[in-house]
Design a protein around this motif. Structure first.
Motif, PDB file in Angstrom:
ATOM      1  N   TYR A 206       0.944 -10.109 -19.749  1.00  0.00           N
ATOM      2  CA  TYR A 206       1.818  -8.942 -19.872  1.00  0.00           C
ATOM      3  C   TYR A 206       3.124  -9.107 -19.102  1.00  0.00           C
ATOM      4  CZ  TYR A 206       0.973  -6.746 -15.257  1.00  0.00           C
ATOM      5  OH  TYR A 206       0.940  -6.471 -13.916  1.00  0.00           O
TER       6      TYR A 206
ATOM      7  N   ASN B 248       6.679   2.929  -5.272  1.00  0.00           N
ATOM      8  CA  ASN B 248       6.428   1.885  -4.270  1.00  0.00           C
ATOM      9  C   ASN B 248       7.674   1.552  -3.452  1.00  0.00           C
ATOM     10  OD1 ASN B 248       4.035  -0.188  -6.167  1.00  0.00           O
ATOM     11  ND2 ASN B 248       3.774   1.634  -4.928  1.00  0.00           N
TER      12      ASN B 248
ATOM     13  N   VAL C 230       2.556   4.625  -9.237  1.00  0.00           N
ATOM     14  CA  VAL C 230       3.351   3.892  -8.258  1.00  0.00           C
ATOM     15  C   VAL C 230       4.822   3.713  -8.648  1.00  0.00           C
ATOM     16  CG1 VAL C 230       1.424   2.753  -7.099  1.00  0.00           C
ATOM     17  CG2 VAL C 230       2.364   1.747  -9.198  1.00  0.00           C
TER      18      VAL C 230
ATOM     19  N   HIS D  28      -2.888   1.851  -9.836  1.00  0.00           N
ATOM     20  CA  HIS D  28      -1.863   0.800  -9.838  1.00  0.00           C
ATOM     21  C   HIS D  28      -1.726   0.091 -11.173  1.00  0.00           C
ATOM     22  CE1 HIS D  28      -1.174   0.528  -5.409  1.00  0.00           C
ATOM     23  NE2 HIS D  28      -2.388   1.066  -5.386  1.00  0.00           N
ATOM     24  N   THR D  29      -2.274   0.656 -12.205  1.00  0.00           N
ATOM     25  CA  THR D  29      -2.259  -0.112 -13.451  1.00  0.00           C
ATOM     26  C   THR D  29      -2.153   0.799 -14.661  1.00  0.00           C
ATOM     27  OG1 THR D  29      -3.423  -1.856 -14.649  1.00  0.00           O
ATOM     28  CG2 THR D  29      -4.776  -0.094 -13.736  1.00  0.00           C
TER      29      THR D  29
ATOM     30  N   GLU E 292       3.819  -3.012 -16.668  1.00  0.00           N
ATOM     31  CA  GLU E 292       3.896  -3.250 -15.218  1.00  0.00           C
ATOM     32  C   GLU E 292       3.951  -1.899 -14.517  1.00  0.00           C
ATOM     33  OE1 GLU E 292       3.046  -5.270 -12.744  1.00  0.00           O
ATOM     34  OE2 GLU E 292       4.449  -6.828 -13.369  1.00  0.00           O
ATOM     35  N   ALA E 293       2.920  -1.582 -13.730  1.00  0.00           N
ATOM     36  CA  ALA E 293       2.881  -0.258 -13.114  1.00  0.00           C
ATOM     37  C   ALA E 293       4.159  -0.001 -12.306  1.00  0.00           C
ATOM     38  CB  ALA E 293       1.650  -0.134 -12.229  1.00  0.00           C
ATOM     39  N   SER E 294       4.515  -0.941 -11.447  1.00  0.00           N
ATOM     40  CA  SER E 294       5.739  -0.763 -10.669  1.00  0.00           C
ATOM     41  C   SER E 294       6.492  -2.083 -10.538  1.00  0.00           C
ATOM     42  CB  SER E 294       5.412  -0.230  -9.268  1.00  0.00           C
ATOM     43  OG  SER E 294       6.514  -0.386  -8.405  1.00  0.00           O
ATOM     44  N   GLY E 295       5.797  -3.061  -9.913  1.00  0.00           N
ATOM     45  CA  GLY E 295       6.506  -4.240  -9.446  1.00  0.00           C
ATOM     46  C   GLY E 295       7.040  -3.913  -8.065  1.00  0.00           C
ATOM     47  N   THR E 296       7.008  -4.891  -7.180  1.00  0.00           N
ATOM     48  CA  THR E 296       7.608  -4.714  -5.858  1.00  0.00           C
ATOM     49  C   THR E 296       8.504  -5.909  -5.544  1.00  0.00           C
ATOM     50  OG1 THR E 296       5.512  -5.556  -4.988  1.00  0.00           O
ATOM     51  CG2 THR E 296       5.906  -3.196  -4.778  1.00  0.00           C
TER      52      THR E 296
ATOM     53  N   ASP F 175      -6.287   1.961  -5.441  1.00  0.00           N
ATOM     54  CA  ASP F 175      -6.896   1.585  -6.718  1.00  0.00           C
ATOM     55  C   ASP F 175      -8.360   2.046  -6.739  1.00  0.00           C
ATOM     56  OD1 ASP F 175      -5.372   0.585  -8.828  1.00  0.00           O
ATOM     57  OD2 ASP F 175      -6.418  -1.312  -8.876  1.00  0.00           O
TER      58      ASP F 175
ATOM     59  N   LEU G 296       1.511  -4.460  -0.947  1.00  0.00           N
ATOM     60  CA  LEU G 296       1.923  -3.069  -0.776  1.00  0.00           C
ATOM     61  C   LEU G 296       1.164  -2.438   0.395  1.00  0.00           C
ATOM     62  CD1 LEU G 296       3.663  -0.789  -2.238  1.00  0.00           C
ATOM     63  CD2 LEU G 296       1.459   0.033  -3.069  1.00  0.00           C
TER      64      LEU G 296
ATOM     65  N   GLY H  83       0.662  -7.897  -5.678  1.00  0.00           N
ATOM     66  CA  GLY H  83       1.388  -6.662  -5.383  1.00  0.00           C
ATOM     67  C   GLY H  83       0.589  -5.614  -4.625  1.00  0.00           C
ATOM     68  N   LEU H  84      -0.629  -5.375  -5.077  1.00  0.00           N
ATOM     69  CA  LEU H  84      -1.420  -4.317  -4.458  1.00  0.00           C
ATOM     70  C   LEU H  84      -1.721  -4.613  -2.986  1.00  0.00           C
ATOM     71  CD1 LEU H  84      -4.404  -2.383  -5.780  1.00  0.00           C
ATOM     72  CD2 LEU H  84      -4.890  -4.104  -4.068  1.00  0.00           C
TER      73      LEU H  84
ATOM     74  N   ASP I  55      -6.380 -10.564 -10.367  1.00  0.00           N
ATOM     75  CA  ASP I  55      -5.327  -9.581 -10.213  1.00  0.00           C
ATOM     76  C   ASP I  55      -5.403  -8.677 -11.442  1.00  0.00           C
ATOM     77  OD1 ASP I  55      -2.307  -9.015 -11.143  1.00  0.00           O
ATOM     78  OD2 ASP I  55      -2.432  -8.984  -8.982  1.00  0.00           O
ATOM     79  N   SER I  56      -5.840  -7.465 -11.259  1.00  0.00           N
ATOM     80  CA  SER I  56      -5.894  -6.443 -12.309  1.00  0.00           C
ATOM     81  C   SER I  56      -6.803  -6.761 -13.499  1.00  0.00           C
ATOM     82  CB  SER I  56      -4.492  -6.051 -12.795  1.00  0.00           C
ATOM     83  OG  SER I  56      -3.810  -7.141 -13.337  1.00  0.00           O
TER      84      SER I  56
HETATM   85  C1  Z16 Z   1      -2.442  -5.381  -8.379  1.00  0.00           C
HETATM   86  O1  Z16 Z   1      -1.816  -6.250  -7.581  1.00  0.00           O
HETATM   87  C2  Z16 Z   1      -1.729  -4.426  -9.089  1.00  0.00           C
HETATM   88  C3  Z16 Z   1      -2.418  -3.552  -9.894  1.00  0.00           C
HETATM   89  C4  Z16 Z   1      -3.801  -3.611  -9.994  1.00  0.00           C
HETATM   90  O2  Z16 Z   1      -4.458  -2.743 -10.764  1.00  0.00           O
HETATM   91  C5  Z16 Z   1      -4.525  -4.553  -9.288  1.00  0.00           C
HETATM   92  C6  Z16 Z   1      -3.843  -5.421  -8.479  1.00  0.00           C
HETATM   93 CL1  Z16 Z   1      -4.709  -6.587  -7.564  1.00  0.00          CL
HETATM   94  C7  Z16 Z   1      -0.234  -4.343  -8.917  1.00  0.00           C
HETATM   95  C8  Z16 Z   1       0.547  -3.938 -10.165  1.00  0.00           C
HETATM   96  O3  Z16 Z   1       0.311  -4.864 -11.198  1.00  0.00           O
HETATM   97  C9  Z16 Z   1       2.035  -3.895  -9.833  1.00  0.00           C
HETATM   98  O4  Z16 Z   1       2.780  -3.435 -10.939  1.00  0.00           O
HETATM   99  C10 Z16 Z   1       2.287  -2.983  -8.647  1.00  0.00           C
HETATM  100  O5  Z16 Z   1       3.622  -3.081  -8.210  1.00  0.00           O
HETATM  101  C11 Z16 Z   1       1.388  -3.355  -7.483  1.00  0.00           C
HETATM  102  O6  Z16 Z   1       0.034  -3.391  -7.879  1.00  0.00           O
HETATM  103  C12 Z16 Z   1       1.509  -2.377  -6.328  1.00  0.00           C
HETATM  104  O7  Z16 Z   1       1.415  -1.057  -6.769  1.00  0.00           O
END
Ligand code: Z16
Length: 817
Positions: free
Chosen positions: A557, A467, A438, A361-362, A658-662, A323, A128, A124-125, A273-274
């Motif tokens: 999660y 987002n 986000v 983003h988290t 989930e911060a946002s999801g795209t 981030d 985005l 996602g990040l 990823d995160s």
């Molecule tokens: C990532 O892809 C995201 C968060 C993060 O701390 C590190 C990475 Cl590599 C994602 C979030 O999990 C997701 O919810 C969000 O939509 C996306 O970042 C873009 O903001």
């Protein structure tokens, strides 16, 4: 009459055919007869690139000469996806390309397929960041994307005979890559290690080794804006000079080792990823690209100036920190201003805080990077001094704002103790003007939980930018059938640069003619995906079943396990006759997910999904009713094929995680309905499409919190719902491991005793809502009406809107005149 506002091609088909021939002949030394699809791809790409360079040059010139502040989007990841068709779309050359390639005796699709997808991001990040630079260019805002040209992108995923994930290196640069332009003459020197000494009362950093950062430029064409921005990805090269070495020369080989290893810095993308691993090389990568980018921006905006007035720097460019990965840029800019340009601390701090902003983003605490001060000191001794000084100044400032000593202590950027840690999110919050989450819910939780102390004392710093995704790639390119229908329905194609116009489709949801066409489009997309899947992965998917998809990184999660448990429960119910076979709505479930290579539970979940697929797909009892497919190596390309064919999308993370999801946005915009929790951007999607057009289930953030407080006992839920018990027992009993009871024991044990993300607690409501979903699906007109309303009401989730929000709330700049 339909109004066509799409860009007009700069060439005729004949001209473009000739340009391809020229490239083949003069750049590649190949005749048309000899040319393979891959050769045509390279030739066509080079030819297309030439049509962008004039706008690219003007954009650069206008940016430097003008008074419009630029945006520098600093990101360790840019998950760009394939470039050719995107460039063709923005140039208005899609048709000319197809015709020219056919005239040369090739299949356009095969030529496009020859492009090797650049996978310079995890999920996602990174995606985005790619959507954002597309939107910046399309809005005509001068911008740089700054990142790293990793030699190896996100690993290629394969499955072995047991269904386990195997990672293969993604050596994407092994083949000719026509898009990146290497500019050796604009390289930057990046230093590491060594000591800080005092000379004439001034701190002087004596680095031990250095690496050459060479920019590789990718043009970022805007849609209809006439603007072409730059994605500048740094590649590490070693120097052949050793004059900076302060080592004892008798240990020559040891001494030159760091120099020799310099190129390793941009070798590989970290596949987590995160969940950062805190590795030295990763910090080297972060500093490498950020330092090169800051110096580059100074070079670009103060050309040829020895003593530039850098108090104007924040008027030239604003840096967005994607981030915590680029946050080392804050002490770097301080160092540059103080040590290299002689500014005093306060002036330097004023410039720095005006220049940077931070996007978080988290919500997972383990995803917020924390670096041991010792490691920073080894690699960047001067930066550690500056960070400590920032920390001291910050604590002083806090004393003026509150008398709550505990709060001040909690807010330390550098922790106390004998192994102090640097909290990069805190550094970013203190060292920048704005902090944003986000999605609405995420930004609220940032203020209330993750960065509570900061938001209490600096409330004005905090904001939200929800987002978005680019409609060019994720509707127009991915789903031409729907795009044509939308254009027909609205009577214009303007929606591609003004996605709110999709609202105009709302009345058409009640027009039987339009609903019928929409259904035809979806069905055609399903057939196309089935053909693609057969061809590419060798499985048969029946387009006359419901296409139900869950694609995203594999993470506990995100709860792929909830989906697989419900699926097993359904499978068991069909088999043991709890539900009548004739009452079962035929469904095909698609998974796509990569697991971080060191993430044991995630990898075990992948193995389970693959084996459930194997058992279910080979069981004659459920044939035609239930099928499960898990194509390996989910990436942007697969997303572009699968999303338009999907009818039901899964966004089932534990609320508050989930911060946002795209992906959720891409599916809704392509006419899928969502089954989801009240998490991330789901909340806003549901608000926009209406509660009636969204399948909501599960606990809310508050309910999760309450249950956690009360003490969560997952075993209780296992006992309470026979469907859940049946599913878990089948796994335990070896139904998906040829009778072996140990294979999934760690998963089962986790569910029954810990279940950190409360999968079991949400199972019942998730399983129950399936009946509602299936009842609606049986009424195809009703389903399609809701699907159309999803498309019509989600224009808000264009990344153009996200960028407009950034411009207004954070960057305070706009398009070039
Ligand atoms: C990532 O892809 C995201 C968060 C993060 O701390 C590190 C990475 Cl590599 C994602 C979030 O999990 C997701 O919810 C969000 O939509 C996306 O970042 C873009 O903001």
């Amino acid at each position: 009459m339909t109004e066509q506002t799409a860009p007009k091609s700069p060439v005729t088909t004949e001209q473009f055919t000739n340009e391809i021939k020229e490239q083949l002949k003069y750049a590649q030394g190949i005749t048309v007869e000899q040319a393979t699809d891959a050769d045509i791809y390279v030739a066509a790409s080079l030819a297309v690139r030439r049509h962008l360079v004039d706008s690219w040059a003007t954009t650069q010139k206008d940016m430097v000469n003008g008074s419009t502040k630029a945006v520098g989007y600093l990101s360790a990841e840019f998950l760009m996806g394939k470039q050719l068709r995107n460039a063709l779309l923005n140039l208005g050359m899609l048709a000319e390309f197809d015709d020219a390639v056919k005239a040369l005796g090739h299949d356009p699709q095969l030529v496009v397929d020859s492009e090797y997808e650049p996978g310079l991001g995890n999920g996602g990040l990174g995606r985005l960041a790619a959507c954002f630079i597309d939107s910046l260019a399309s809005l005509g805002v001068p911008a740089f994307g700054y990142g790293i040209q990793y030699k190896y992108g996100i690993f290629k995923q394969e499955f072995d005979a047991e269904g386990k994930q195997v990672e293969r290196p993604d050596y994407w640069l092994a083949n000719e890559e026509p898009w990146g332009h290497i500019d050796y003459n604009r390289s930057q020197k990046v230093n590491f290690g060594g000591q800080v000494v005092e000379e004439d009362g001034k701190k002087v950093w004596k680095p031990a080794w250095s690496v050459r950062a060479v920019p590789v430029d990718y043009m970022v064409p805007g849609y209809k804006s006439g603007r072409v921005n730059t994605l500048r990805l740094w590649s590490a090269k070693s120097y052949d000079e050793f004059d900076l070495l302060t080592f004892n020369k008798s240990e020559y080989l040891d001494a030159v080792k760091p120099q020799v290893e310099a190129e390793n810095i941009s070798k590989i993308l970290y596949p987590e990823d995160s969940t950062p691993q805190g590795k030295r090389l990763r910090l080297e990568q972060q500093y490498f690209f950020v330092a090169a980018s800051i110096h580059d921006a100074i070079r670009v905006f103060y050309p040829g100036q020895d003593k530039p007035d850098l108090t104007t720097f924040p008027n030239k460019i604003t840096f967005q920190l994607n981030d915590t990965h680029p946050v080392i840029g804050i002490p770097e800019l301080m160092r540059v201003l103080i040590d290299e340009y002689g500014y005093d601390w306060d002036t330097a701090w004023d410039i720095t805080t005006k220049t940077f902003n931070y996007t978080c983003h988290t919500l997972l605490p383990e995803a917020l990077e924390v670096w041991p001060a010792r490691l920073i000191g080894e690699l960047l001794p001067r930066h550690l001094e500056i960070i400590n000084e920032i920390n001291d100044h910050f604590l002083e400032e806090l004393k003026g704002l509150t008398r709550d000593k505990e709060r001040i202590n909690r807010m330390r950027i550098v922790t106390e103790g004998d192994d102090p840690q640097v909290r990069m999110a805190y550094l970013a919050t203190a060292g920048g003007s704005h902090v944003n989450g986000v999605a609405e819910l995420h930004s609220q939780l940032l203020k209330d939980v993750t960065l509570r102390d900061f938001s209490d004392l600096f409330p004005k710093k905090f904001t939200n930018v929800t987002n978005g995704v680019t409609p060019r790639r994720f509707i127009r390119l991915a789903n031409p059938r729907l795009s044509n229908l939308i254009t027909e329905g609205l009577g214009t194609d303007k929606w591609l640069s003004d996605l709110d116009l999709l609202q105009g489709l709302v009345p058409l949801a009640d027009d039987p003619e339009f609903v019928k066409k929409f259904a035809e489009v979806k069905h055609a997309n399903k057939v196309a995906f089935a053909n693609f899947a057969k061809d590419r992965y060798g499985f048969e998917a029946n387009p006359d079943t419901m296409f139900n998809t869950m694609v995203k990184r594999l993470h506990e999660y995100k709860r792929q396990s909830l989906k697989i448990l419900a699926l097993i429960a359904r499978y068991a119910a069909i088999k043991n006759g709890t539900i009548n076979v004739d009452d079962v709505l035929p469904r095909t479930v698609f998974f796509g997910a990569k697991a971080a290579p060191g993430y044991y539970m995630a990898k075990l979940t992948i193995q389970l999904i693959n084996n459930v697929a194997r058992v279910v797909n080979n069981d004659p009892d459920v044939k035609g009713k239930l099928a499960v497919h898990f194509p390996a190596n989910y990436n942007v390309r697969l997303a572009q094929h699968l999303i338009p064919a999907t009818e039901l999308d899964e966004q089932i993370s534990q609320a508050g995680k989930e911060a946002s999801g795209t992906g959720n946005m891409k599916f809704a915009l392509n006419g899928a309905l969502t089954v989801g929790t009240l998490d991330g951007a789901n909340v806003e999607i549901r608000e926009k499409v209406g509660a009636d057009n969204f399948f909501l289930f599960g606990m809310t953030v508050d309910e999760v919190e309450d249950l956690y407080e009360k003490g969560y006992d997952p075993a209780k839920y296992y006992e309470a719902d026979p469907r859940l018990k049946m599913a878990i027992d089948m796994i335990s009993n070896g139904a998906f491991s040829d009778g072996d009871r140990n294979t999934y024991a760690p998963l089962v044990a986790d569910w029954l005793t810990k279940d950190y993300f409360m999968t079991l607690a949400d199972f019942t409501s998730y399983a129950d809502i399936q009946y509602e979903i299936e009842d609606l699906y049986r009424d195809q007109d009703a389903w399609n009406r809701k699907a159309i309303l999803n498309v019509a009401n989600t224009g808000y989730f264009s990344s153009d809107r996200s960028i407009e929000d950034y411009l207004e709330r954070i960057w305070h700049t706009g398009p070039l005149a």
